[in-house]
Design an enzyme around this catalytic site. Structure first.
Site, PDB file in Angstrom:
ATOM      1  N   CYS A 190      39.189  16.021  41.317  1.00 21.95           N
ATOM      2  CA  CYS A 190      39.576  17.099  40.391  1.00 21.95           C
ATOM      3  C   CYS A 190      39.031  16.836  38.997  1.00 21.95           C
ATOM      4  CB  CYS A 190      41.108  17.207  40.347  1.00 21.95           C
ATOM      5  SG  CYS A 190      41.703  18.488  39.218  1.00 21.95           S
ATOM      6  N   CYS A 218      43.328  22.991  43.508  1.00 21.74           N
ATOM      7  CA  CYS A 218      44.732  22.607  43.313  1.00 21.74           C
ATOM      8  C   CYS A 218      45.603  23.299  44.369  1.00 21.74           C
ATOM      9  CB  CYS A 218      45.176  22.983  41.899  1.00 21.74           C
ATOM     10  SG  CYS A 218      46.722  22.196  41.384  1.00 21.74           S
ATOM     11  N   GLU A 229      43.096  43.391  45.284  1.00 20.91           N
ATOM     12  CA  GLU A 229      44.319  42.721  44.851  1.00 20.91           C
ATOM     13  C   GLU A 229      45.508  43.070  45.739  1.00 20.91           C
ATOM     14  OE1 GLU A 229      44.620  40.298  42.818  1.00 20.91           O
ATOM     15  OE2 GLU A 229      42.537  40.355  42.196  1.00 20.91           O
ATOM     16  N   TRP A 281      34.371  41.927  45.477  1.00 25.34           N
ATOM     17  CA  TRP A 281      35.117  42.500  44.356  1.00 25.34           C
ATOM     18  C   TRP A 281      34.850  41.757  43.055  1.00 25.34           C
ATOM     19  CZ3 TRP A 281      37.389  40.867  48.959  1.00 25.34           C
ATOM     20  CH2 TRP A 281      37.936  39.579  48.963  1.00 25.34           C
ATOM     21  N   TYR A 333      52.596  43.212  56.350  1.00 24.63           N
ATOM     22  CA  TYR A 333      53.227  43.785  55.160  1.00 24.63           C
ATOM     23  C   TYR A 333      52.750  45.233  54.968  1.00 24.63           C
ATOM     24  CZ  TYR A 333      54.225  38.862  54.200  1.00 24.63           C
ATOM     25  OH  TYR A 333      54.648  37.552  54.287  1.00 24.63           O
ATOM     26  N   ASP A 383      49.896  34.511  39.610  1.00 20.95           N
ATOM     27  CA  ASP A 383      50.218  34.541  41.038  1.00 20.95           C
ATOM     28  C   ASP A 383      50.629  33.127  41.457  1.00 20.95           C
ATOM     29  OD1 ASP A 383      47.838  33.127  41.104  1.00 20.95           O
ATOM     30  OD2 ASP A 383      46.921  34.350  42.694  1.00 20.95           O
ATOM     31  N   TYR A 416      51.576  41.834  38.090  1.00 14.66           N
ATOM     32  CA  TYR A 416      50.430  41.051  38.562  1.00 14.66           C
ATOM     33  C   TYR A 416      49.204  41.940  38.766  1.00 14.66           C
ATOM     34  CZ  TYR A 416      47.240  38.787  41.733  1.00 14.66           C
ATOM     35  OH  TYR A 416      46.095  38.313  42.311  1.00 14.66           O
ATOM     36  N   CYS A 422      43.022  15.116  44.509  1.00 16.60           N
ATOM     37  CA  CYS A 422      43.088  14.891  43.063  1.00 16.60           C
ATOM     38  C   CYS A 422      41.983  13.964  42.561  1.00 16.60           C
ATOM     39  CB  CYS A 422      44.461  14.339  42.688  1.00 16.60           C
ATOM     40  SG  CYS A 422      45.819  15.498  42.999  1.00 16.60           S
TER      41      CYS A 422
END
Length: 346
Positions: free
Chosen positions: A198, A188, A33, A20, A78, A134, A116, A195
């Site tokens: 990062c 994250c 989505e 996508w 769902y 999100d 969203y 970290c």
């Protein structure tokens, strides 16, 4: 280099190659989505590929039978997403001649499309300057800027959307929104992010203040209901069984299941046996009842924990409206029942 430029540069070097992302077709972006809501990419990807193969256009999806849509969705959970997906496809195909609206505000008019999803389609397909917020975006922004607003509170979405919108470089909504979501998904992450590796380890406020594991703040607890399901797997002289369509609102609406005996609390097997014998689930005389497995299957949904047992109920004669196992397996079932069918009847 500022936050947005660094983020986009990271994205271009680290992004996953996902189908996508190789298109601006709003149909494919919308499908992805909806499928990825509360679903990991690894789980959703095979479904996306199956759906786009079965329904290459929004017209194909709109013309499909709902049971076909639910069957392809089986296992993704769902299921209201699948039913709403089908309704939206009909609206786009039949009311809008197959053309998705080309702005955020117009996309919000479609059934089943909230802020969203509208933001994702508007920015990814049309590069409209709108944020996409999100769980990943909440997490990245709350940590980097040390925002302690409870993300479950009423005004949180508006606050974070405003912050995200201010960070979008002009003309780069598409790539910025993809970048911040991907950064939250890969770098994250919710628990134990690395970290030290990062790109923002010298500017992230949460890291500097040793608050990474405290952010984002989310105080609302999900109340979990326990339900106790006893599925009755009837078997007649011809090897046929009974299945029903679950028509009441709530979990698994319009999916199929075996006749169900639900109790309000866990009952001893002897009590369940008595209930099965005393309630008229089928016209046939019962020859025998036995558990398929003494272990209770625990199936966890977002707000409900289901405690499931399957009972083999052998009856005399032929079941009225009985169906053979092979035919039954073609209907859309909740995955916990489908897995049982595959295990027992494979």
């Amino acid at each position: 280099m500022d936050f947005s430029k660094s983020l986009i540069q990271w994205y271009l070097q680290n992004k996953r190659d996902l189908p996508w992302r190789n298109t601006v077709d709003p149909y494919h972006i919308w499908l992805s989505e909806i499928m990825l809501q509360q679903t990991r990419v690894a789980q959703g990807l095979p479904y996306f590929l199956r759906f786009t193969e079965a329904f290459p256009t929004v017209f194909d999806l709109a013309k499909a039978d709902e049971e076909q849509v639910l069957k392809l969705w089986q296992g993704l959970g769902y299921y209201s997403r699948a039913r709403n997906l089908h309704k939206t496809a009909k609206q786009v195909a039949f009311d809008l001649n197959g053309v998705f609206p080309k702005s955020y505000k117009e996309l919000l008019q479609l059934k089943g499309i909230g802020e969203y999803t509208a933001g994702a389609i508007a920015s990814f397909s049309y590069n409209e300057h709108v944020p996409v917020v999100d769980g990943n975006v909440f997490r990245v922004l709350s940590r980097y800027f040390d925002v302690e607003t409870d993300i479950a509170s009423a005004g949180a979405k508006k606050e974070f959307a405003g912050l995200a919108a201010a960070l979008i470089p002009k003309g780069e909504a598409n790539i910025f929104n993809q970048a911040i979501m991907e950064f939250g998904a890969l770098q994250c992450v919710p628990k134990n992010p690395d970290c030290s590796a990062c790109i923002f380890n010298d500017s992230c406020l949460a890291l500097q203040k040793k608050k990474v594991n405290q952010l984002p703040v989310k105080s609302k607890k999900v109340k979990v209901t326990n339900r106790y399901f006893n599925y009755l797997v009837f078997s007649d002289a011809d090897g046929n069984t009974l299945i029903n369509k679950r028509t009441e609102k709530g979990i698994w609406h319009n999916l199929y299941e075996f006749p169900l005996l639900e109790t309000i609390s866990p009952e001893r097997d002897e009590a369940i046996l008595e209930l099965i014998r005393n309630q008229q689930f089928a016209e046939n005389e019962i020859e025998g009842i036995a558990l398929y497995d003494n272990e209770v299957i625990r199936h966890k949904l977002s707000h409900q924990h289901l405690h499931i047992k399957f009972w083999k109920v052998k009856v005399k004669g032929a079941l009225k409206n009985g169906i053979d196992c092979e035919s039954a397996s073609k209907f859309p079932f909740p995955i916990v029942i489908f897995n049982f069918i595959e295990k027992v009847w494979a």
